[in-house]
Each structure stands twice: as C-alpha cells, then as structure tokens.
Motif scaffolding. Structure first.
Motif, PDB file in Angstrom:
ATOM      1  N   ARG A 178      -9.338   6.484  -2.850  1.00  0.00           N
ATOM      2  CA  ARG A 178      -8.069   5.841  -2.517  1.00  0.00           C
ATOM      3  C   ARG A 178      -7.025   5.960  -3.611  1.00  0.00           C
ATOM      4  N   THR A 179      -7.390   5.731  -4.843  1.00  0.00           N
ATOM      5  CA  THR A 179      -6.417   5.727  -5.922  1.00  0.00           C
ATOM      6  C   THR A 179      -6.045   7.133  -6.379  1.00  0.00           C
ATOM      7  N   VAL A 180      -7.019   8.008  -6.478  1.00  0.00           N
ATOM      8  CA  VAL A 180      -6.772   9.331  -7.021  1.00  0.00           C
ATOM      9  C   VAL A 180      -6.145  10.283  -5.995  1.00  0.00           C
ATOM     10  N   SER A 181      -6.343  10.028  -4.710  1.00  0.00           N
ATOM     11  CA  SER A 181      -5.876  10.960  -3.678  1.00  0.00           C
ATOM     12  C   SER A 181      -4.370  11.181  -3.668  1.00  0.00           C
ATOM     13  N   PRO A 182      -3.529  10.133  -3.674  1.00  0.00           N
ATOM     14  CA  PRO A 182      -2.097  10.430  -3.656  1.00  0.00           C
ATOM     15  C   PRO A 182      -1.630  11.191  -4.895  1.00  0.00           C
ATOM     16  N   LEU A 183      -2.276  10.938  -6.024  1.00  0.00           N
ATOM     17  CA  LEU A 183      -1.956  11.678  -7.245  1.00  0.00           C
ATOM     18  C   LEU A 183      -2.332  13.150  -7.060  1.00  0.00           C
ATOM     19  N   ALA A 184      -3.529  13.402  -6.519  1.00  0.00           N
ATOM     20  CA  ALA A 184      -3.978  14.775  -6.271  1.00  0.00           C
ATOM     21  C   ALA A 184      -3.080  15.467  -5.255  1.00  0.00           C
ATOM     22  N   ILE A 185      -2.727  14.774  -4.191  1.00  0.00           N
ATOM     23  CA  ILE A 185      -1.870  15.368  -3.159  1.00  0.00           C
ATOM     24  C   ILE A 185      -0.496  15.707  -3.749  1.00  0.00           C
ATOM     25  N   GLY A 186      -0.041  14.895  -4.698  1.00  0.00           N
ATOM     26  CA  GLY A 186       1.233  15.165  -5.358  1.00  0.00           C
ATOM     27  C   GLY A 186       1.243  16.477  -6.116  1.00  0.00           C
ATOM     28  N   THR A 187       0.087  16.972  -6.519  1.00  0.00           N
ATOM     29  CA  THR A 187       0.023  18.243  -7.242  1.00  0.00           C
ATOM     30  C   THR A 187      -0.013  19.445  -6.296  1.00  0.00           C
ATOM     31  N   THR A 188      -0.101  19.202  -4.986  1.00  0.00           N
ATOM     32  CA  THR A 188      -0.138  20.291  -4.004  1.00  0.00           C
ATOM     33  C   THR A 188       1.280  20.655  -3.560  1.00  0.00           C
ATOM     34  N   ARG A 189       1.369  21.569  -2.609  1.00  0.00           N
ATOM     35  CA  ARG A 189       2.681  22.000  -2.099  1.00  0.00           C
ATOM     36  C   ARG A 189       3.146  21.194  -0.889  1.00  0.00           C
ATOM     37  N   LEU A 190       2.425  20.171  -0.499  1.00  0.00           N
ATOM     38  CA  LEU A 190       2.851  19.344   0.627  1.00  0.00           C
ATOM     39  C   LEU A 190       4.225  18.744   0.326  1.00  0.00           C
ATOM     40  N   SER A 191       5.128  18.826   1.278  1.00  0.00           N
ATOM     41  CA  SER A 191       6.484  18.324   1.035  1.00  0.00           C
ATOM     42  C   SER A 191       6.464  16.802   0.878  1.00  0.00           C
TER      43      SER A 191
ATOM     44  N   SER B 135       0.824  -1.200   0.000  1.00  0.00           N
ATOM     45  CA  SER B 135       0.000   0.000   0.000  1.00  0.00           C
ATOM     46  C   SER B 135       0.865   1.259   0.000  1.00  0.00           C
ATOM     47  N   PHE B 136       1.877   1.274   0.857  1.00  0.00           N
ATOM     48  CA  PHE B 136       2.783   2.419   0.964  1.00  0.00           C
ATOM     49  C   PHE B 136       3.459   2.710  -0.373  1.00  0.00           C
ATOM     50  N   LEU B 137       4.023   1.679  -0.995  1.00  0.00           N
ATOM     51  CA  LEU B 137       4.751   1.884  -2.251  1.00  0.00           C
ATOM     52  C   LEU B 137       3.836   2.370  -3.375  1.00  0.00           C
ATOM     53  N   ALA B 138       2.635   1.811  -3.469  1.00  0.00           N
ATOM     54  CA  ALA B 138       1.698   2.251  -4.512  1.00  0.00           C
ATOM     55  C   ALA B 138       1.328   3.716  -4.320  1.00  0.00           C
ATOM     56  N   ASP B 139       1.044   4.110  -3.072  1.00  0.00           N
ATOM     57  CA  ASP B 139       0.658   5.500  -2.825  1.00  0.00           C
ATOM     58  C   ASP B 139       1.831   6.454  -3.025  1.00  0.00           C
ATOM     59  N   GLN B 140       3.040   6.016  -2.663  1.00  0.00           N
ATOM     60  CA  GLN B 140       4.219   6.849  -2.919  1.00  0.00           C
ATOM     61  C   GLN B 140       4.402   7.052  -4.421  1.00  0.00           C
ATOM     62  N   LEU B 141       4.209   5.980  -5.182  1.00  0.00           N
ATOM     63  CA  LEU B 141       4.362   6.077  -6.630  1.00  0.00           C
ATOM     64  C   LEU B 141       3.369   7.083  -7.221  1.00  0.00           C
ATOM     65  N   PHE B 142       2.090   6.986  -6.815  1.00  0.00           N
ATOM     66  CA  PHE B 142       1.092   7.926  -7.335  1.00  0.00           C
ATOM     67  C   PHE B 142       1.374   9.355  -6.885  1.00  0.00           C
ATOM     68  N   PHE B 143       1.835   9.533  -5.659  1.00  0.00           N
ATOM     69  CA  PHE B 143       2.210  10.867  -5.187  1.00  0.00           C
ATOM     70  C   PHE B 143       3.330  11.431  -6.056  1.00  0.00           C
ATOM     71  N   LEU B 144       4.360  10.627  -6.296  1.00  0.00           N
ATOM     72  CA  LEU B 144       5.492  11.095  -7.098  1.00  0.00           C
ATOM     73  C   LEU B 144       5.098  11.366  -8.548  1.00  0.00           C
ATOM     74  N   LEU B 145       4.179  10.564  -9.084  1.00  0.00           N
ATOM     75  CA  LEU B 145       3.677  10.848 -10.435  1.00  0.00           C
ATOM     76  C   LEU B 145       2.955  12.188 -10.472  1.00  0.00           C
TER      77      LEU B 145
ATOM     78  N   ILE C 148       3.695  10.518   6.800  1.00  0.00           N
ATOM     79  CA  ILE C 148       2.272  10.267   7.091  1.00  0.00           C
ATOM     80  C   ILE C 148       1.797   9.022   6.355  1.00  0.00           C
ATOM     81  N   ASN C 149       2.215   8.874   5.113  1.00  0.00           N
ATOM     82  CA  ASN C 149       1.839   7.710   4.314  1.00  0.00           C
ATOM     83  C   ASN C 149       2.326   6.416   4.957  1.00  0.00           C
ATOM     84  N   ALA C 150       3.539   6.412   5.483  1.00  0.00           N
ATOM     85  CA  ALA C 150       4.079   5.214   6.135  1.00  0.00           C
ATOM     86  C   ALA C 150       3.248   4.842   7.365  1.00  0.00           C
ATOM     87  N   ALA C 151       2.946   5.835   8.199  1.00  0.00           N
ATOM     88  CA  ALA C 151       2.147   5.565   9.401  1.00  0.00           C
ATOM     89  C   ALA C 151       0.752   5.070   9.032  1.00  0.00           C
ATOM     90  N   ALA C 152       0.141   5.712   8.053  1.00  0.00           N
ATOM     91  CA  ALA C 152      -1.212   5.323   7.641  1.00  0.00           C
ATOM     92  C   ALA C 152      -1.228   3.925   7.030  1.00  0.00           C
TER      93      ALA C 152
END
Length: 193
Positions: free
Chosen positions: A106-119, A52-62, A126-130
């Motif tokens: 679930r799927t679209v959120s990390p991609l959307a968050i990746g477009t924000t200014r969150l470091s 789960s962590f790796l998939a969400d990290q990948l979408f965030f980075l994309l 946070i992703n690791a803990a979640a």
C-alpha cells in the motif's frame, strides 16, 4: 492517545489524517464511530477517501519528481518496490486501482508507480475512484461489524475489541480458505496421476 480517541477528538479531520497515514484500521474505527452515531456515515466515507487519495497522490508525485533522489532509490531497494513494479507491468490499470487493498504494497506502490510512465492525469482518475471504493468498503465494514457484534455481545467497550474480533474472524477465515485450497490441490493431483 489511541486511534479511537484521535478520531473522537478530531472527528472527520482525524479520520482523514488517519486514513492517509495508517489506513484500514483507522477507517474501520471510523465505521464503528458511524455505528455509534459519533460520526455521520457519508461524511466519514468522504473523509476516509480524501485522506487516502491525498496520501497516495503525494507518494505518486514524490516518485515522479524525485526518481533519482536517494529517498526514492532507498525505497527502490526494497523487495516490495520490485513486487509493486512487477504487478504494475502486468496489469497497470488494475494494479493502480487495487494496490491499496494489498497488504505490504500500500505505501510503496504509489511511489513505485510514480517512477513509471503512467500519466499523472490517469493516476489521479484511477486513484480517486479506488479511494472512494476503498473508503466505502472499510467504513461499511466498521459500521456493520459494530452493529453485528453489539447485537450479539452487547455494547462494545472500545474499537480495540472490535478490531481484535475482526482480526480473529479474518484469521479463521484465512485458515479455512488455505485448508480448502490445499485439499483441492491434493485431490486434483490424485486425479492427474
């Protein structure tokens, strides 16, 4: 090949891949497998969390790297993307922690968050803990439901039976909650009048 067969054949690697690609259903099946003794409990939690962590990290980075790319712009036109950004704007840290628990986001959120200014560092933490909390909850649900159902009805023949029973129970619970809320609203509107 069923999800249960994939996990049986590939073990913890199959669970990790399934957790990253499909989500809760695979992790609940993994929990059922821990109940049956096919997989060890704590390694199953770690595998599910890792996938789960790796998939969400990948979408965030994309999302972060390809903000202006047509792939990301296509996702930005979806209503779920707008809902994810709206929720993120209101409660950034809470949303990053909770999005994996929200159906349809679930799927679209990390991609959307990746477009924000969150470091990226803050998202990673946070992703690791979640991911750990999420994996622990859903592996435990599969483990406990498997134990409870087998105690009540005997040996479960397949994970599909377990999921069917869990979905039926969730539907009944959801209807009950909806009826209680509706009755509460009706009573409060009568007292306000």
């Amino acid at each position: 090949m069923s999800l249960e067969q994939v996990i049986s054949e590939y073990g913890l690697v199959g669970l990790a891949l399934g957790a990253g690609l499909e989500g809760e259903t695979v992790v609940i099946i993994g929990g059922l497998m821990t109940h049956r003794g096919i997989l060890p409990f704590w390694p199953a939690v770690v595998a599910a969390a890792t996938g789960s962590f790796l998939a969400d990290q990948l979408f965030f980075l994309l999302g972060r790297r390809f903000r202006g790319h047509r792939f990301v712009r296509r996702f930005q036109r979806r209503p779920a993307f707008a809902r994810a950004l709206a929720a993120f704007d209101k409660y950034p840290v809470s949303f990053v922690f909770a999005f994996r628990f929200l159906y349809g986001l679930r799927t679209v959120s990390p991609l959307a968050i990746g477009t924000t200014r969150l470091s990226a560092r803050k998202f990673l933490a946070i992703n690791a803990a979640a991911a750990i909390v999420w994996a622990l909850i859903f592996v435990t649900i599969g483990h406990w439901f498997g134990q409870a159902i087998e105690a009540e009805f005997g040996r479960i023949k397949s994970a599909e039976h377990l999921i069917g029973v869990a979905l039926a129970a969730a539907t009944i619970l959801g209807i009950a909650v909806m009826l209680v809320r509706r009755n509460t609203k009706i009573k409060s509107s009568k007292t306000d009048s």
